[in-house]
Scaffold this motif. Structure first.
Motif, PDB file in Angstrom:
ATOM      1  N   THR A 195     -34.575 -22.047  17.071  1.00 31.38           N
ATOM      2  CA  THR A 195     -34.805 -23.197  16.192  1.00 31.38           C
ATOM      3  C   THR A 195     -35.509 -24.272  17.019  1.00 31.38           C
ATOM      4  OG1 THR A 195     -32.719 -24.344  16.649  1.00 31.38           O
ATOM      5  CG2 THR A 195     -32.686 -22.667  14.908  1.00 31.38           C
ATOM      6  N   GLY A 209     -39.579 -29.691  16.703  1.00 32.32           N
ATOM      7  CA  GLY A 209     -40.916 -30.161  16.347  1.00 32.32           C
ATOM      8  C   GLY A 209     -41.568 -29.320  15.266  1.00 32.32           C
ATOM      9  N   TRP A 247     -35.944 -28.412  25.733  1.00 40.63           N
ATOM     10  CA  TRP A 247     -36.931 -28.576  26.795  1.00 40.63           C
ATOM     11  C   TRP A 247     -37.719 -27.290  27.038  1.00 40.63           C
ATOM     12  CZ3 TRP A 247     -38.314 -33.154  26.989  1.00 40.63           C
ATOM     13  CH2 TRP A 247     -37.389 -34.184  26.780  1.00 40.63           C
ATOM     14  N   ASN A 264     -28.147 -23.110  13.982  1.00 41.34           N
ATOM     15  CA  ASN A 264     -28.035 -21.903  14.809  1.00 41.34           C
ATOM     16  C   ASN A 264     -26.852 -21.034  14.390  1.00 41.34           C
ATOM     17  OD1 ASN A 264     -29.879 -21.516  17.436  1.00 41.34           O
ATOM     18  ND2 ASN A 264     -29.866 -23.644  16.779  1.00 41.34           N
ATOM     19  N   HIS A 286     -24.591 -22.279  20.752  1.00 42.00           N
ATOM     20  CA  HIS A 286     -24.439 -23.539  19.998  1.00 42.00           C
ATOM     21  C   HIS A 286     -22.957 -23.775  19.747  1.00 42.00           C
ATOM     22  CE1 HIS A 286     -25.369 -26.998  17.700  1.00 42.00           C
ATOM     23  NE2 HIS A 286     -26.676 -26.758  17.786  1.00 42.00           N
TER      24      HIS A 286
HETATM   25  C1  LIG Z   1     -31.587 -31.317  25.024  1.00 39.91           C
HETATM   26  C2  LIG Z   1     -32.529 -31.068  23.896  1.00 39.91           C
HETATM   27  C3  LIG Z   1     -33.822 -30.670  24.172  1.00 39.91           C
HETATM   28  C4  LIG Z   1     -34.706 -30.398  23.130  1.00 39.91           C
HETATM   29  N1  LIG Z   1     -35.970 -29.970  23.433  1.00 39.91           N
HETATM   30  C5  LIG Z   1     -36.849 -29.702  22.418  1.00 39.91           C
HETATM   31  C6  LIG Z   1     -38.168 -29.251  22.713  1.00 39.91           C
HETATM   32  O1  LIG Z   1     -38.555 -29.033  23.872  1.00 39.91           O
HETATM   33  N2  LIG Z   1     -39.016 -29.040  21.678  1.00 39.91           N
HETATM   34  C7  LIG Z   1     -38.631 -29.233  20.377  1.00 39.91           C
HETATM   35  O2  LIG Z   1     -39.436 -29.025  19.469  1.00 39.91           O
HETATM   36  N3  LIG Z   1     -37.357 -29.611  20.073  1.00 39.91           N
HETATM   37  C8  LIG Z   1     -36.463 -29.864  21.055  1.00 39.91           C
HETATM   38  N4  LIG Z   1     -35.176 -30.263  20.757  1.00 39.91           N
HETATM   39  C9  LIG Z   1     -34.733 -30.261  19.334  1.00 39.91           C
HETATM   40  C10 LIG Z   1     -33.917 -28.993  19.011  1.00 39.91           C
HETATM   41  O3  LIG Z   1     -34.736 -27.859  19.094  1.00 39.91           O
HETATM   42  C11 LIG Z   1     -33.253 -29.115  17.638  1.00 39.91           C
HETATM   43  O4  LIG Z   1     -32.300 -30.150  17.738  1.00 39.91           O
HETATM   44  C12 LIG Z   1     -32.572 -27.818  17.212  1.00 39.91           C
HETATM   45  O5  LIG Z   1     -33.529 -26.834  16.904  1.00 39.91           O
HETATM   46  C13 LIG Z   1     -31.726 -28.060  15.956  1.00 39.91           C
HETATM   47  O6  LIG Z   1     -30.913 -26.920  15.713  1.00 39.91           O
HETATM   48  P1  LIG Z   1     -29.313 -27.089  15.515  1.00 39.91           P
HETATM   49  O7  LIG Z   1     -29.147 -27.898  14.241  1.00 39.91           O
HETATM   50  O8  LIG Z   1     -28.767 -25.691  15.342  1.00 39.91           O
HETATM   51  O9  LIG Z   1     -28.797 -27.808  16.716  1.00 39.91           O
HETATM   52  C14 LIG Z   1     -34.284 -30.554  21.775  1.00 39.91           C
HETATM   53  C15 LIG Z   1     -32.974 -30.977  21.523  1.00 39.91           C
HETATM   54  C16 LIG Z   1     -32.104 -31.238  22.556  1.00 39.91           C
HETATM   55  C17 LIG Z   1     -30.703 -31.677  22.229  1.00 39.91           C
END
Ligand SMILES: Cc1cc2nc3c(=O)[nH]c(=O)nc-3n(C[C@H](O)[C@H](O)[C@H](O)COP(=O)(O)O)c2cc1C
Length: 269
Positions: free
Chosen positions: A151, A154, A104, A18, A11
């Protein structure tokens, strides 16, 4: 007892959830007297793409066979420096934690690129030049623990046994089973924080507390009971014996009891 723990995390944002979880991990593990090594793949400017530049001294200059060149570089001590340095960290570690946001249904590409390049032939696969003799529970990383800390945007319900996304532990099977158990690691049940798309300060505090507790048991928790290749369940080393996992097929047949359908520990609705 003092152990060495490698945290590999993906991250780039210092304020991200994260990164906060990495900080909690460093603090908690150090408080327990463990030594912590860090691989901040964004911060290191990790080269994520496995390509011809990873093999400056080629076994075959005419055509690039990745497996062959990986094995050649590894066994001849001619690997590029960043790959070798990461391998040394993994080899020194008693436990490896991968910390990443679910992107993803998987890890961010930069972290996948860390695995692609660091898991060399002769080390993580083709161990001891013996093909697939040592895999799934055996191999260079036998005796080490591994833990995914993920993390998830959903809500937990989407990943519940009949939830629309499918159970997280099953979605992560390519990493837990195919990448970490393959070279011999004992892989712990995934630690997940769900609902990060709408997370509140209160939930973050609770998630950090749950993560601390999980880390305190890093060297005690039972691993996912993946079936080892060389303990009798796979007589020909390829396919399950007919008396094993009767009536089961697919991914779950490779776990000795159905663990992968449950919501991972640390799950937050
Ligand atoms: C490219 C991308 C793909 C993602 N794919 C998923 C996914 O498949 N399922 C889901 O629940 N969240 C998905 N998310 C949401 C991320 O899991 C979420 O933004 C992340 O856990 C937040 O943590 P952070 O604040 O440390 O970035 C996706 C986010 C991004 C940017």
């Amino acid at each position: 007892m003092k152990k060495k723990v490698l945290i590999v995390f993906a991250h780039p944002e210092p304020a991200s959830l994260n990164r906060q979880l990495v900080d909690v991990a460093v603090q908690t593990l150090q408080q327990q007297g463990h030594e912590v090594m860090i691989s901040d793949v964004y911060g290191m400017g990790w080269k994520a793409v496995f390509d011809e530049h990873d093999f400056p001294t080629r076994a075959d200059p005419d055509r690039l066979y990745f497996v062959q060149e990986s094995g050649h570089s590894y066994s001849s001590g001619r690997q590029v420096a960043d790959i070798e340095a990461e391998q040394q960290k993994v080899l020194a570690a008693d436990a490896v934690i991968l910390q990443f946001p679910l992107w993803w249904y998987s890890m961010p590409a930069i972290l996948k690129g860390w695995v692609d390049r660091v898991w060399a032939y002769g080390l993580a696969y083709g161990y001891q030049g013996a093909g697939n003799r040592y895999r799934y529970g055996d191999g260079a990383f036998k005796g080490k623990r591994a833990l995914l800390s993920v993390t998830v945007g959903g809500p937990a319900v989407d990943f519940s046994p009949r939830g629309i996304n499918g159970p997280l532990e099953q979605l992560l099977f390519p990493i837990t089973h195919g990448t970490l158990f393959f070279p011999g690691m004992d892989v712990l049940p995934t630690h997940a924080i769900y609902g990060t798309a709408r997370i509140t300060a209160e939930t973050v505090a609770a998630a950090k507390a749950a993560w601390r507790v999980r880390l305190e048991h890093l060297f005690e928790d039972a691993p996912i009971p993946f079936r080892p290749q060389n303990a009798g369940d796979y007589p020909d080393t390829h396919v399950l014996a007919s008396h094993v996992a009767v009536g089961q097929s697919g991914l779950l047949a490779h776990v000795s009891h159905v663990e992968m359908a449950r919501v991972p520990a640390g799950a937050d609705a």
